[in-house]
Design a protein around this motif. Structure first.
Motif, PDB file in Angstrom:
ATOM      1  N   VAL A  47      13.496   3.409  -4.837  1.00 17.34           N
ATOM      2  CA  VAL A  47      12.693   3.852  -3.698  1.00 17.34           C
ATOM      3  C   VAL A  47      12.746   2.756  -2.636  1.00 17.34           C
ATOM      4  O   VAL A  47      12.483   1.585  -2.932  1.00 17.34           O
ATOM      5  N   ARG A 107       8.592   8.059  -6.407  1.00 19.41           N
ATOM      6  CA  ARG A 107       8.218   8.055  -4.995  1.00 19.41           C
ATOM      7  C   ARG A 107       6.718   8.298  -4.817  1.00 19.41           C
ATOM      8  O   ARG A 107       6.084   7.730  -3.926  1.00 19.41           O
ATOM      9  N   LEU A 130       8.826   5.698   3.446  1.00 17.56           N
ATOM     10  CA  LEU A 130       9.809   5.752   2.369  1.00 17.56           C
ATOM     11  C   LEU A 130      11.151   6.209   2.915  1.00 17.56           C
ATOM     12  O   LEU A 130      11.222   7.135   3.727  1.00 17.56           O
TER      13      LEU A 130
END
Length: 206
Positions: A47, A107, A130
């Motif tokens: 991530v 995530r 992200l």
């Protein structure tokens, strides 16, 4: 040891042939059902966290932005390694999880940690975002915008509202990020006298 194996194989030929036949069948079955990919994804579930910190030097970004984010995500479930890169006005943190974890759950875990650490970041720092779920084999293209008569505010506006949508509509583009320039802001200034005259409160304006 080798002599014993040879002696056993010579005196138990049927057992050796049966074992060889079983291994042959198992090998053929595995070869037929094994997934083949020209470019296999060799990276662990990762991530990427990107944070824009306009006006900060690399040292300030590392101390005030990157380090708090690393500390927040380092103790998450399934995290095996955390890497980062701090440059002038920009921070990137890579959070690698174990191989057997679900990338969507990873995530979500990182998003929950970012919600907590965002409150402790400096007010001039943008909200951590992200990165897209993409392979390590992806390519990154860096493009710079320059102009003689156009201001930094207009360049950033053109990049946000004209260039970005066109790039995202191109096939194979996962994400488009911008760094630098002046971001356009719309400010609403309240006039207490007019608000009192028309009987409008601050809560109603908000």
């Amino acid at each position: 040891m080798l002599n014993k194996i040879i002696h056993y194989a010579l005196h138990n030929r049927l057992v050796v042939l049966a074992a060889s036949f079983i291994l042959l069948i198992a090998g053929l079955y595995t070869a037929v059902h094994t997934e083949v990919d020209v470019f296999p994804d060799l990276n662990a579930p990762t991530v990427v966290i990107m944070t824009e910190a306009s006006g900060m030097a690399a040292e300030e970004v590392e101390q005030l932005v990157t380090f708090p984010i690393e500390t927040a995500v380092n103790g998450s479930i399934g995290v095996r390694r955390v890497r980062s890169s701090s440059t002038n006005g920009f921070s990137v943190v890579w959070v690698e999880f174990n191989w057997n974890t679900d990338i969507y759950l990873d995530r979500q875990i990182v998003s929950e940690k970012l919600a907590e650490v965002s409150e402790s970041l400096p007010p001039t720092v943008g909200r951590p975002t992200l990165g897209p779920q993409s392979s390590i084999l992806g390519e990154m293209l860096i493009v710079g915008l320059t102009a003689d008569s156009t201001s930094l505010l207009d360049l950033r506006t053109i990049a946000d509202w004209s260039i970005r949508p066109r790039l995202l509509s191109t096939g194979g583009v996962a994400q488009v990020s911008f760094l630098g320039g002046d971001i356009k802001e719309f400010q609403i200034q309240l006039d207490p006298g007019l608000m009192k005259h028309y009987g409008v409160s601050v809560d109603e304006v908000v």
